[in-house]
Design a protein around this motif. Structure first.
Motif, PDB file in Angstrom:
ATOM      1  N   SER A 155       1.949  -2.389  -9.394  1.00  0.00           N
ATOM      2  CA  SER A 155       1.628  -3.192  -8.217  1.00  0.00           C
ATOM      3  C   SER A 155       2.447  -2.767  -7.003  1.00  0.00           C
ATOM      4  CB  SER A 155       1.887  -4.677  -8.505  1.00  0.00           C
ATOM      5  OG  SER A 155       3.263  -4.903  -8.801  1.00  0.00           O
ATOM      6  N   LEU A 157       2.049  -0.873  -4.525  1.00  0.00           N
ATOM      7  CA  LEU A 157       1.421  -0.785  -3.208  1.00  0.00           C
ATOM      8  C   LEU A 157       0.612  -2.030  -2.876  1.00  0.00           C
ATOM      9  CD1 LEU A 157       0.338   2.966  -2.962  1.00  0.00           C
ATOM     10  CD2 LEU A 157       2.310   1.829  -1.937  1.00  0.00           C
ATOM     11  N   CYS A 158       0.766  -3.094  -3.670  1.00  0.00           N
ATOM     12  CA  CYS A 158       0.145  -4.366  -3.323  1.00  0.00           C
ATOM     13  C   CYS A 158       0.848  -4.952  -2.098  1.00  0.00           C
ATOM     14  CB  CYS A 158       0.254  -5.352  -4.489  1.00  0.00           C
ATOM     15  SG  CYS A 158      -0.817  -4.974  -5.894  1.00  0.00           S
ATOM     16  N   PRO A 159       0.123  -5.638  -1.234  1.00  0.00           N
ATOM     17  CA  PRO A 159       0.753  -6.221  -0.037  1.00  0.00           C
ATOM     18  C   PRO A 159       1.767  -7.296  -0.413  1.00  0.00           C
ATOM     19  CG  PRO A 159      -1.507  -6.997  -0.278  1.00  0.00           C
ATOM     20  CD  PRO A 159      -1.319  -5.910  -1.291  1.00  0.00           C
ATOM     21  N   ARG A 160       2.845  -7.383   0.390  1.00  0.00           N
ATOM     22  CA  ARG A 160       3.863  -8.427   0.210  1.00  0.00           C
ATOM     23  C   ARG A 160       4.019  -9.172   1.529  1.00  0.00           C
ATOM     24  NH1 ARG A 160       9.252  -5.916  -2.295  1.00  0.00           N
ATOM     25  NH2 ARG A 160       9.076  -4.578  -0.443  1.00  0.00           N
ATOM     26  N   PRO A 165       4.846  -3.028   1.316  1.00  0.00           N
ATOM     27  CA  PRO A 165       4.780  -2.920  -0.145  1.00  0.00           C
ATOM     28  C   PRO A 165       6.040  -2.298  -0.739  1.00  0.00           C
ATOM     29  CG  PRO A 165       2.700  -2.241   0.828  1.00  0.00           C
ATOM     30  CD  PRO A 165       3.657  -2.430   1.961  1.00  0.00           C
ATOM     31  N   ALA A 211      -4.978   0.376  -0.946  1.00  0.00           N
ATOM     32  CA  ALA A 211      -3.946  -0.183  -0.072  1.00  0.00           C
ATOM     33  C   ALA A 211      -4.320   0.067   1.387  1.00  0.00           C
ATOM     34  CB  ALA A 211      -2.587   0.442  -0.382  1.00  0.00           C
ATOM     35  N   VAL A 239      -2.221  -0.300  -7.050  1.00  0.00           N
ATOM     36  CA  VAL A 239      -2.532  -1.552  -6.350  1.00  0.00           C
ATOM     37  C   VAL A 239      -3.137  -2.508  -7.367  1.00  0.00           C
ATOM     38  CG1 VAL A 239      -3.486  -2.497  -4.207  1.00  0.00           C
ATOM     39  CG2 VAL A 239      -3.108  -0.053  -4.396  1.00  0.00           C
ATOM     40  N   PRO A 245       6.130  -3.581 -10.162  1.00  0.00           N
ATOM     41  CA  PRO A 245       6.082  -2.696  -8.989  1.00  0.00           C
ATOM     42  C   PRO A 245       6.187  -1.220  -9.359  1.00  0.00           C
ATOM     43  CG  PRO A 245       7.514  -4.559  -8.562  1.00  0.00           C
ATOM     44  CD  PRO A 245       7.169  -4.607 -10.024  1.00  0.00           C
TER      45      PRO A 245
END
Length: 333
Positions: A155, A157-160, A165, A211, A239, A245
């Protein structure tokens, strides 16, 4: 060659910590460190008791006093520093990827020739969970390998909310890198498949960007083939909500007598789950670096081949580049 091999390090970033620990464990002596960022070079030198500090690799080679160089700098520095090493008769350990393209790697390998020993630091195949799979295959537990499938999920490159990311924070250069997942990460998985299954070629590939705001791919599906109709697959996604992460891997190797499954840190044979082996991946993270450096030192002392020498690793680089060709993506990063 003296009993204690002297080594200089070029590149004092995050990964250099594990390199230096491994050199110490191998019995080698680190005599110099070099980084264009003086603060990074000074910090590593202080941490490991290294007296000589440089910001210019050419100056370091001109001063000499070492038999091998560990190139742990960014990929753009690999070829120039390796050429300096060959010109000064210094053996080469170079971080993966060797160069950005196969053509550059072929030119570099030809330039170095047989003047010095040359190993690529592709250590993923030496990670303890993959070493367990290799051992079980070598022990004949599943017979002859007939099919393999490998995947990675993370995860990173998942948005935070409120920040970038995880992987962008950790590796800021990704914001300008037009090749990401396959070039940076799945090159390891392609190398593992080569190691386990023998020579492979790319049949087809598809890449995608999930992403937002990043130019490089973060999702991939790859089909490979070997001799006598052998099929292998490799896929990944950075993603993937719910995953850690830092990506984790799954591997399935089907043989004539059984099937090995590796799920993250667990390795078992289907139908014999009670004999599952679990690996402390975090606690044993250093191990693959130690194995690589020990192999380099042993190869220099004994004249034996490196498992991941420059010619072997060139085949992994060709697989990586051919994934982009198959997906219709330009090779230049």
């Amino acid at each position: 060659m003296a009993d204690t091999i002297t080594v200089a390090l070029v590149g004092c970033g995050l990964i250099s910590l594990y390199h230096l620990r491994a050199w110490q464990a191998s019995g080698a002596q680190i005599v110099a460190v070099c980084d264009t960022d003086t603060a990074k070079a000074e910090a590593r030198a202080a941490e490991f008791g290294v007296a000589r500090i440089y910001t210019d690799a050419r100056e370091m080679f001109e001063d000499g006093g070492f038999e091998a160089v560990d190139i742990a700098a960014s990929v753009g520095a690999h070829a120039p520093v390796a050429r300096l090493a060959a010109d000064h008769g210094v053996h080469i350990m170079c971080q993966k990827p060797l160069t950005e393209t196969v053509a550059e790697a072929e030119d570099l390998i030809a330039y170095v020739g047989e003047r010095v020993r040359f190993m690529v630091h592709e250590n993923y195949r030496f990670r303890p969970h993959y070493m367990t799979v290799r051992r079980w295959i070598d022990e004949g537990r599943i017979g002859t390998v007939r099919h393999a499938a490998i995947s990675c999920r993370g995860s990173g490159l998942c948005p935070r909310e409120g920040t970038v990311p995880f992987l962008v924070e950790r590796q800021p250069y990704l914001t300008g890198f037009r090749r990401n997942l396959v070039f940076e990460t799945m090159i390891h998985h392609l190398d593992v498949l080569r190691c386990l299954c023998g020579p492979l070629s790319v049949v087809s590939a598809r890449l995608n960007r999930l992403a937002e705001g990043l130019p490089g791919e973060d999702t991939a599906a790859i089909l490979l083939e070997g001799d006598n109709g052998f099929i292998a697959t490799a896929d990944g996604c950075l993603v993937a909500p719910g995953y850690p992460p830092l990506h984790g891997d799954r591997l399935e190797v089907i043989g004539t007598k059984g099937t090995i499954v590796m799920e993250l840190n667990r390795i078992f044979i289907l139908g014999d789950e009670e004999n599952t082996e679990e690996v402390d991946l975090l606690g044993r993270y250093q191990e693959c670096f130690d194995i690589a450096m020990n192999a380099f030192v042993s190869g220099l002392r004994d004249g034996t081949l490196f498992e991941t020498d420059r010619l072997d690793n060139l085949e992994t680089l060709r697989l990586m580049e051919n994934v982009y060709h198959a997906a219709g993506v330009e090779v230049a990063p």
